[in-house]
Design a protein around this motif. Structure first.
Motif, PDB file in Angstrom:
ATOM      1  N   THR A   1      20.286  51.573  46.697  1.00  0.00           N
ATOM      2  CA  THR A   1      21.458  52.780  46.270  1.00  0.00           C
ATOM      3  C   THR A   1      22.120  52.681  45.398  1.00  0.00           C
ATOM      4  OG1 THR A   1      23.753  51.979  47.409  1.00  0.00           O
ATOM      5  CG2 THR A   1      22.381  53.466  48.543  1.00  0.00           C
ATOM      6  N   THR A   2      21.964  51.298  44.875  1.00  0.00           N
ATOM      7  CA  THR A   2      22.674  50.862  43.784  1.00  0.00           C
ATOM      8  C   THR A   2      21.890  51.492  42.319  1.00  0.00           C
ATOM      9  OG1 THR A   2      22.323  48.642  42.943  1.00  0.00           O
ATOM     10  CG2 THR A   2      23.960  49.672  44.467  1.00  0.00           C
ATOM     11  N   LEU A   3      20.475  51.066  42.726  1.00  0.00           N
ATOM     12  CA  LEU A   3      19.201  51.220  41.866  1.00  0.00           C
ATOM     13  C   LEU A   3      19.514  52.179  40.878  1.00  0.00           C
ATOM     14  CD1 LEU A   3      16.646  49.622  41.125  1.00  0.00           C
ATOM     15  CD2 LEU A   3      15.392  51.667  41.715  1.00  0.00           C
ATOM     16  N   GLY A   4      19.099  51.893  39.790  1.00  0.00           N
ATOM     17  CA  GLY A   4      19.382  53.048  38.316  1.00  0.00           C
ATOM     18  C   GLY A   4      19.951  53.553  37.561  1.00  0.00           C
ATOM     19  N   PRO A   5      20.343  54.522  36.889  1.00  0.00           N
ATOM     20  CA  PRO A   5      21.539  54.528  36.364  1.00  0.00           C
ATOM     21  C   PRO A   5      22.270  55.574  36.760  1.00  0.00           C
ATOM     22  CG  PRO A   5      18.959  55.862  35.102  1.00  0.00           C
ATOM     23  CD  PRO A   5      18.451  55.158  36.114  1.00  0.00           C
ATOM     24  N   LYS A   6      21.273  56.532  37.828  1.00  0.00           N
ATOM     25  CA  LYS A   6      22.713  57.269  38.641  1.00  0.00           C
ATOM     26  C   LYS A   6      23.136  56.651  40.081  1.00  0.00           C
ATOM     27  CE  LYS A   6      22.083  60.895  36.330  1.00  0.00           C
ATOM     28  NZ  LYS A   6      22.820  62.698  37.233  1.00  0.00           N
ATOM     29  N   GLY A   7      22.441  55.230  39.703  1.00  0.00           N
ATOM     30  CA  GLY A   7      23.438  54.457  41.732  1.00  0.00           C
ATOM     31  C   GLY A   7      24.967  54.198  41.493  1.00  0.00           C
ATOM     32  N   MET A   8      24.546  54.282  43.125  1.00  0.00           N
ATOM     33  CA  MET A   8      26.518  53.692  43.112  1.00  0.00           C
ATOM     34  C   MET A   8      26.678  52.513  43.026  1.00  0.00           C
ATOM     35  SD  MET A   8      27.182  57.739  43.920  1.00  0.00           S
ATOM     36  CE  MET A   8      28.394  57.567  44.675  1.00  0.00           C
ATOM     37  N   ASP A   9      28.175  52.208  42.981  1.00  0.00           N
ATOM     38  CA  ASP A   9      28.247  50.610  43.152  1.00  0.00           C
ATOM     39  C   ASP A   9      28.912  50.456  44.278  1.00  0.00           C
ATOM     40  OD1 ASP A   9      28.320  50.892  40.474  1.00  0.00           O
ATOM     41  OD2 ASP A   9      30.104  51.164  39.514  1.00  0.00           O
ATOM     42  N   LYS A  10      29.000  49.400  44.736  1.00  0.00           N
ATOM     43  CA  LYS A  10      29.637  48.888  46.252  1.00  0.00           C
ATOM     44  C   LYS A  10      30.939  48.586  45.332  1.00  0.00           C
ATOM     45  CE  LYS A  10      25.288  48.744  47.669  1.00  0.00           C
ATOM     46  NZ  LYS A  10      25.478  49.921  49.336  1.00  0.00           N
ATOM     47  N   MET A  11      31.751  48.004  46.472  1.00  0.00           N
ATOM     48  CA  MET A  11      33.120  47.346  46.463  1.00  0.00           C
ATOM     49  C   MET A  11      33.250  46.196  47.632  1.00  0.00           C
ATOM     50  SD  MET A  11      37.095  48.664  47.528  1.00  0.00           S
ATOM     51  CE  MET A  11      37.481  49.263  45.559  1.00  0.00           C
ATOM     52  N   LEU A  12      33.216  45.114  46.876  1.00  0.00           N
ATOM     53  CA  LEU A  12      33.290  43.752  47.920  1.00  0.00           C
ATOM     54  C   LEU A  12      34.577  43.492  47.735  1.00  0.00           C
ATOM     55  CD1 LEU A  12      30.306  42.929  46.164  1.00  0.00           C
ATOM     56  CD2 LEU A  12      29.826  43.413  48.875  1.00  0.00           C
ATOM     57  N   VAL A  13      34.851  42.700  49.325  1.00  0.00           N
ATOM     58  CA  VAL A  13      36.472  41.909  49.462  1.00  0.00           C
ATOM     59  C   VAL A  13      35.933  40.790  50.150  1.00  0.00           C
ATOM     60  CG1 VAL A  13      38.830  42.337  50.363  1.00  0.00           C
ATOM     61  CG2 VAL A  13      37.361  44.836  49.697  1.00  0.00           C
ATOM     62  N   ASP A  14      36.091  39.996  49.681  1.00  0.00           N
ATOM     63  CA  ASP A  14      36.216  38.512  49.682  1.00  0.00           C
ATOM     64  C   ASP A  14      37.323  38.365  51.369  1.00  0.00           C
ATOM     65  OD1 ASP A  14      37.576  37.479  48.679  1.00  0.00           O
ATOM     66  OD2 ASP A  14      37.039  36.260  47.062  1.00  0.00           O
ATOM     67  N   SER A  15      36.972  36.614  52.192  1.00  0.00           N
ATOM     68  CA  SER A  15      37.709  36.624  52.928  1.00  0.00           C
ATOM     69  C   SER A  15      39.735  36.326  52.092  1.00  0.00           C
ATOM     70  CB  SER A  15      37.152  35.284  53.459  1.00  0.00           C
ATOM     71  OG  SER A  15      37.357  34.337  52.877  1.00  0.00           O
ATOM     72  N   LEU A  16      39.764  36.175  50.622  1.00  0.00           N
ATOM     73  CA  LEU A  16      41.484  36.622  50.204  1.00  0.00           C
ATOM     74  C   LEU A  16      41.058  37.945  49.803  1.00  0.00           C
ATOM     75  CD1 LEU A  16      40.551  33.484  48.522  1.00  0.00           C
ATOM     76  CD2 LEU A  16      41.502  32.797  50.291  1.00  0.00           C
ATOM     77  N   GLY A  17      40.760  38.576  50.143  1.00  0.00           N
ATOM     78  CA  GLY A  17      40.979  39.835  49.416  1.00  0.00           C
ATOM     79  C   GLY A  17      41.285  40.448  48.092  1.00  0.00           C
ATOM     80  N   ASP A  18      39.912  39.236  47.200  1.00  0.00           N
ATOM     81  CA  ASP A  18      39.866  39.194  46.378  1.00  0.00           C
ATOM     82  C   ASP A  18      38.427  40.936  46.008  1.00  0.00           C
ATOM     83  OD1 ASP A  18      41.706  37.865  45.078  1.00  0.00           O
ATOM     84  OD2 ASP A  18      40.059  36.138  44.627  1.00  0.00           O
ATOM     85  N   VAL A  19      38.748  41.801  45.137  1.00  0.00           N
ATOM     86  CA  VAL A  19      37.668  42.876  44.849  1.00  0.00           C
ATOM     87  C   VAL A  19      37.049  42.703  43.445  1.00  0.00           C
ATOM     88  CG1 VAL A  19      38.004  45.154  44.844  1.00  0.00           C
ATOM     89  CG2 VAL A  19      39.656  44.476  46.294  1.00  0.00           C
ATOM     90  N   VAL A  20      35.704  42.941  44.191  1.00  0.00           N
ATOM     91  CA  VAL A  20      34.854  43.247  42.702  1.00  0.00           C
ATOM     92  C   VAL A  20      34.310  44.284  43.256  1.00  0.00           C
ATOM     93  CG1 VAL A  20      32.648  42.353  42.080  1.00  0.00           C
ATOM     94  CG2 VAL A  20      34.119  40.261  43.125  1.00  0.00           C
ATOM     95  N   ILE A  21      33.875  45.354  41.785  1.00  0.00           N
ATOM     96  CA  ILE A  21      33.426  46.552  42.365  1.00  0.00           C
ATOM     97  C   ILE A  21      31.804  46.215  41.335  1.00  0.00           C
ATOM     98  CG2 ILE A  21      33.887  48.728  41.115  1.00  0.00           C
ATOM     99  CD1 ILE A  21      36.400  48.418  42.319  1.00  0.00           C
ATOM    100  N   THR A  22      30.799  46.338  41.647  1.00  0.00           N
ATOM    101  CA  THR A  22      29.489  46.375  41.176  1.00  0.00           C
ATOM    102  C   THR A  22      28.555  46.873  41.321  1.00  0.00           C
ATOM    103  OG1 THR A  22      28.095  44.345  40.494  1.00  0.00           O
ATOM    104  CG2 THR A  22      28.833  43.961  42.097  1.00  0.00           C
TER     105      THR A  22
END
Ligand code: ADP
Ligand code: MG
Length: 543
Positions: free
Chosen positions: A40-61
């Protein structure tokens, strides 16, 4: 007498084993799931994912490999898909989602063939044949590019950044990327091959300004301030000494004691020290240097003398920064003051101390022909800045790949569609079951345009039919126009990608699919709950 049959154990208790079809299906299922996740992230119109690790740090990519790395995947065959994303990242720097999505689709198509009782080795062979054919077709299809073609390079960079967090400033960032790459590109003297070492582009991210304020420095930015407040804040026409030696009096190596009985002696001792430091400073000044980057320390007294001479000094510079400075300013690192001469000095148009965010930094700017440059990437928050940096890494990776091979193709699914058409034709020359497998490979490649269309909210069936018709009519660069919902000539519309992305994606996707298909037995040892034995303890000893 009845003989009692003893069960035989060849594997330890708790070992999990699955064999035959079961093993295959599980592996395929796991790999498909991974591909489905990033699809679902592929291409110009792909969406982003929000990833939360075990320490609560967030990556949006939106970056395939980042998502997969952060997911902490455990299943062994799912992990193999993560590996191809990493390889893709290391080899070409972009196209990670593409590689994983193709691999997932190859396995999905293989499953259908397995259902028709086609043996996995036949499918594996078909896939290998198809992949080989694909590489030769790709090479024929590709167009040439040289480092002088700046406008084409910019298109590659923009394509790589489209749909990422950097989208809004892609024009500005792409200008930066192209200038940076073309400054550091070198030709091997013997082979004439293009050499690009991306280490020579330093990416610094700093929060607190808009992405548009990102800048390329033809030189370096070093996160250090000048050592003494009395030194100038700015030096024009800088002549730079790079020293890997301390501007200090070396303390005695052994525990020698110096006995002083009389205050006069003490004064003489201090005077002597001061004189030695003054001599060192004199030596530096005599070369004409007005800036010093020192890898080691600079004594307080020496700092004072240097400041009086108006020399800008930075101390304890990292080794990697010293090497980069030598490349940017075109100077030589000297390990001994006695060796320092005018020829060793580097040069830069301007050196200045500047506050970025809440840190003081030293800018080495306006170098002539710098072979190492710095990008200062800005973003209003940490998340934005981090995603801009990832987008920039994709763009630089893409540019480097394009220049190394000197070949490009069109994106937007055009290349995959054209490949599918050729491979389908090729399959007709094969017999029976292999033909089915090669055909399945061709269909699997169409997952790229199909996904681009789906992610843009378009009807994939209509678009794919239109695309097929266009390619059959000889429009080899027909791709998906995700913004207007139709078919377009992707090359003419500036959606350009390096050939390397495609060859690497196709070959590694095929390899991993074949590897997973050939597994018919999974023997998993029970997870050990005991910590590994300390070194030196005897194997077999009771714990
Ligand atoms: P990857 O991790 O595989 O690089 P991306 O999310 O970067 O995944 O998407 C890359 C895909 O998007 C490629 O197939 C590329 O051709 C396509 N693409 C990029 N820009 C455009 C565009 N303007 N129009 C259509 N497709 C595009
Ligand atoms: Mg990409």
């Amino acid at each position: 007498m009845t003989q009692q049959i003893q069960p035989i154990f060849i594997l330890p208790e708790n070992t999990q084993r699955s064999t035959g079809k079961n093993a295959q299906r599980n592996n395929i299922m796991a790999a498909k799931l991974v591909a489905e996740t990033v699809r679902t992230t592929l291409g110009p119109k792909g969406m982003d994912k929000m990833l939360v690790d075990s320490l609560g740090d967030v990556v949006i990519t939106n970056d395939g490999v980042t998502i997969l790395k952060e997911m902490n995947i455990e299943h062994p065959s799912a992990k193999m898909l993560v590996e191809i994303a990493k390889t893709q990242e290391n080899e070409v720097g972009d196209g990670t989602t593409t590689a994983v999505v193709i691999a997932g689709e190859l396995l999905k198509r293989a499953e259908t063939l397995l259902d028709q009782d086609i043996h996995p080795t036949v499918i594996a062979k078909g896939y290998r044949l198809a992949a080989e054919k694909a590489l030769s077709i790709l090479n024929q299809m590709a167009e040439n590019i040289s480092e002088n073609d700046k406008s084409m390079l910019k298109k590659i960079s923009i394509t790589a950044m489209t749909g990422k967090g950097a989208e809004s400033s892609k024009e500005h960032l792409s200008e930066m990327a192209v200038t940076a790459i073309t400054s550091i590109v070198e030709k091997d003297k013997e082979t004439g091959k293009t050499i690009i070492d991306l280490q020579n582009i330093k990416l610094e991210k700093k929060v607190g300004a808009s992405v548009e304020e990102s800048e390329l420095i033809l030189g370096l930015v070093i996160d250090k301030e000048k050592v003494h407040y009395g030194m100038p804040k700015q030096v024009r026409n800088a002549k730079i000494a790079l020293v890997d030696a301390a501007v200090e009096i070396r303390s005695t190596e052994t525990d020698a004691k110096i006995h002083i009985n009389d205050p006069m002696q003490m004064q003489a001792f201090l005077d002597q020290e001061e004189k030695m430091l003054r001599d060192m400073v004199e030596k530096i000044a005599k070369t004409g240097a007005n800036v010093v980057f020192c890898q080691k320390g600079i004594d307080d007294v020496a700092q004072h003398f240097l400041a009086k001479k108006g020399i800008y000094c930075v101390r304890r510079v990292k080794k990697s920064d010293m090497e980069a400075l030598a490349r940017s300013a075109n100077g030589r690192i000297v390990t001994n003051f006695d060796d320092l001469s005018e020829q060793d000095l580097g040069s830069a148009g301007l050196i200045e101390e500047k506050k970025v965010g809440d840190e003081m930094m030293t800018y080495v700017k306006e170098c002539k022909n710098p072979k190492a440059v710095t990008m200062l990437l800005r973003g209003s928050t940490e998340h934005v800045a981090a995603e801009v940096k990832r987008a920039m890494e994709d763009a630089l990776g893409g540019l480097a790949s394009a220049l190394r091979k000197g070949k490009i193709v069109a994106g937007a699914g055009a290349t995959e569609m054209e490949l599918a058409r050729h491979i389908r034709k090729y399959s007709e020359t094969l017999s029976g079951r292999e033909q089915l497998a090669v055909n399945a490979f061709a269909e699997a490649l169409e997952i790229i345009p199909r996904t681009l269309a789906e992610n843009a909210g378009l009807d994939p069936i209509d678009i794919l039919a239109e695309l097929k018709a266009a390619h059959d009519k000889g429009m080899k660069w027909a791709g998906v126009d995700v913004f207007n919902g139709k078919v377009m000539d992707a090359f003419a519309n500036d959606v350009i990608e390096p050939l390397g992305i495609k060859t690497q994606a196709v070959s590694s996707a095929a390899e991993v699919a074949v590897m997973i298909l050939r597994i018919d037995d999974v023997i998993a040892a029970a997870k050990s709950s005991v910590p590994p034995m300390p070194q030196g303890s005897m194997p077999g000893m009771e714990m």
